[in-house]
Design a protein around this motif. Structure first.
Motif, PDB file in Angstrom:
ATOM      1  N   LYS A   1      77.993  24.658 -28.236  1.00  0.00           N
ATOM      2  CA  LYS A   1      78.312  24.235 -29.604  1.00  0.00           C
ATOM      3  C   LYS A   1      78.183  25.412 -30.563  1.00  0.00           C
ATOM      4  N   LYS A   2      77.126  26.184 -30.394  1.00  0.00           N
ATOM      5  CA  LYS A   2      76.921  27.351 -31.263  1.00  0.00           C
ATOM      6  C   LYS A   2      78.015  28.395 -31.028  1.00  0.00           C
ATOM      7  N   LEU A   3      78.362  28.611 -29.772  1.00  0.00           N
ATOM      8  CA  LEU A   3      79.404  29.586 -29.469  1.00  0.00           C
ATOM      9  C   LEU A   3      80.751  29.156 -30.066  1.00  0.00           C
ATOM     10  N   LYS A   4      81.013  27.869 -30.105  1.00  0.00           N
ATOM     11  CA  LYS A   4      82.254  27.384 -30.715  1.00  0.00           C
ATOM     12  C   LYS A   4      82.257  27.638 -32.218  1.00  0.00           C
ATOM     13  N   ASP A   5      81.102  27.493 -32.864  1.00  0.00           N
ATOM     14  CA  ASP A   5      81.005  27.839 -34.285  1.00  0.00           C
ATOM     15  C   ASP A   5      81.253  29.334 -34.491  1.00  0.00           C
ATOM     16  N   ILE A   6      80.700  30.150 -33.595  1.00  0.00           N
ATOM     17  CA  ILE A   6      80.925  31.595 -33.663  1.00  0.00           C
ATOM     18  C   ILE A   6      82.418  31.897 -33.515  1.00  0.00           C
ATOM     19  N   ARG A   7      83.063  31.222 -32.571  1.00  0.00           N
ATOM     20  CA  ARG A   7      84.507  31.428 -32.379  1.00  0.00           C
ATOM     21  C   ARG A   7      85.299  31.044 -33.627  1.00  0.00           C
TER      22      ARG A   7
ATOM     23  N   PHE B   1      76.239  39.559 -36.704  1.00  0.00           N
ATOM     24  CA  PHE B   1      76.136  38.245 -37.339  1.00  0.00           C
ATOM     25  C   PHE B   1      75.914  38.333 -38.845  1.00  0.00           C
ATOM     26  N   GLU B   2      75.274  39.385 -39.291  1.00  0.00           N
ATOM     27  CA  GLU B   2      75.063  39.533 -40.731  1.00  0.00           C
ATOM     28  C   GLU B   2      76.407  39.586 -41.460  1.00  0.00           C
TER      29      GLU B   2
ATOM     30  N   ASN C   1      62.820  33.211 -29.757  1.00  0.00           N
ATOM     31  CA  ASN C   1      63.799  33.283 -30.849  1.00  0.00           C
ATOM     32  C   ASN C   1      64.914  34.283 -30.579  1.00  0.00           C
ATOM     33  N   GLU C   2      65.355  34.366 -29.330  1.00  0.00           N
ATOM     34  CA  GLU C   2      66.435  35.289 -28.989  1.00  0.00           C
ATOM     35  C   GLU C   2      67.736  34.893 -29.688  1.00  0.00           C
ATOM     36  N   LYS C   3      68.601  35.883 -29.882  1.00  0.00           N
ATOM     37  CA  LYS C   3      69.904  35.701 -30.508  1.00  0.00           C
ATOM     38  C   LYS C   3      71.010  35.910 -29.469  1.00  0.00           C
ATOM     39  N   PHE C   4      72.165  35.327 -29.736  1.00  0.00           N
ATOM     40  CA  PHE C   4      73.330  35.637 -28.929  1.00  0.00           C
ATOM     41  C   PHE C   4      73.687  37.112 -29.123  1.00  0.00           C
ATOM     42  N   GLU C   5      74.158  37.749 -28.072  1.00  0.00           N
ATOM     43  CA  GLU C   5      74.688  39.102 -28.195  1.00  0.00           C
ATOM     44  C   GLU C   5      76.106  39.010 -28.755  1.00  0.00           C
ATOM     45  N   LEU C   6      76.432  39.896 -29.698  1.00  0.00           N
ATOM     46  CA  LEU C   6      77.765  39.887 -30.308  1.00  0.00           C
ATOM     47  C   LEU C   6      78.278  41.316 -30.429  1.00  0.00           C
TER      48      LEU C   6
END
Length: 212
Positions: A39-45, A62-63, A133-138
């Motif tokens: 779900k989060k990855l779809k928001d990122i997309r 992400f900033e 509290n890891e973040k997705f890599e982008l």
């Protein structure tokens, strides 16, 4: 001796129960957690595709992506056909010219268009269920495909981060998945830095009819 026998019998029964029950529980936990991560990855997309439509490229962090959603606007346009007469220097007569005119109708906030009143995009980088509290890599880049330069991006997270508290043997098996019905490999990945794609590596069961 009888007590020992019953004790061993109970232990064996428990081990059999665990060998059957643990994989079932693991599958349930895995699917629930993967669904939340996807779900989060779809928001990122969605945010990245809006970013590209406005800027021509993808955000590399992400900033920048969150700031874009906060401040950017889509241009609302209308396309219409038109025509006019133009004198031809070649044929020495007036000729009909057909053109497409694009009218600007106004502007609409990217945030309102994508997320409405929700502010979930502000935490779309946070990996759900992560221990630390890891973040997705982008990452984003420009890919040269046979002379055609295309913007690409990739967002991903290791399965180990999402399933950190699950049995290690089952997690090891999960990292070796090769199936059309599973998320293959050791990571959940959206997009690619080596191919022009904004697809994810998850199977259709994690998508709604709208997503498909």
């Amino acid at each position: 001796m009888i007590l020992l026998f019953w004790g061993l019998s109970g232990l064996f029964a428990y081990q059999i129960y665990q060998s059957i029950n643990l994989p079932i529980k693991f599958e349930k936990v895995k699917k629930e957690r993967f669904a939340e991560a996807i779900k989060k990855l779809k928001d990122i997309r969605d945010a990245q595709e809006a970013y590209r439509s406005v800027t021509g490229g993808f955000a590399n962090d992400f900033e920048s992506l969150v700031k874009f959603v906060d401040t950017a606007e889509f241009v609302l346009t209308q396309q219409r056909d038109s025509s006019y007469m133009e004198f031809s220097q070649v044929y020495k007569i007036d000729q009909l010219k057909e053109v497409v005119i694009i009218d600007t109708l106004g502007y609409r906030s990217v945030k309102d268009s994508l997320f409405g009143t929700s502010d979930r995009y502000r935490t779309m980088m946070d990996v759900p269920f992560a221990q630390n509290n890891e973040k997705f890599e982008l990452k984003s880049d420009i890919l040269d495909k046979n002379g055609y330069r295309a913007a690409v991006f990739e967002a991903k997270v290791k399965k180990d981060i999402i399933l950190w508290d699950q049995p290690k043997d089952l997690l090891a098996q999960e990292n070796e998945q090769v199936s059309v019905d599973e998320v293959n490999g050791t990571e959940i990945i959206l997009g690619s830095l080596t191919d022009v794609s904004t697809n994810g590596n998850w199977p259709p069961l994690y998508d709604t009819k709208k997503d498909r």
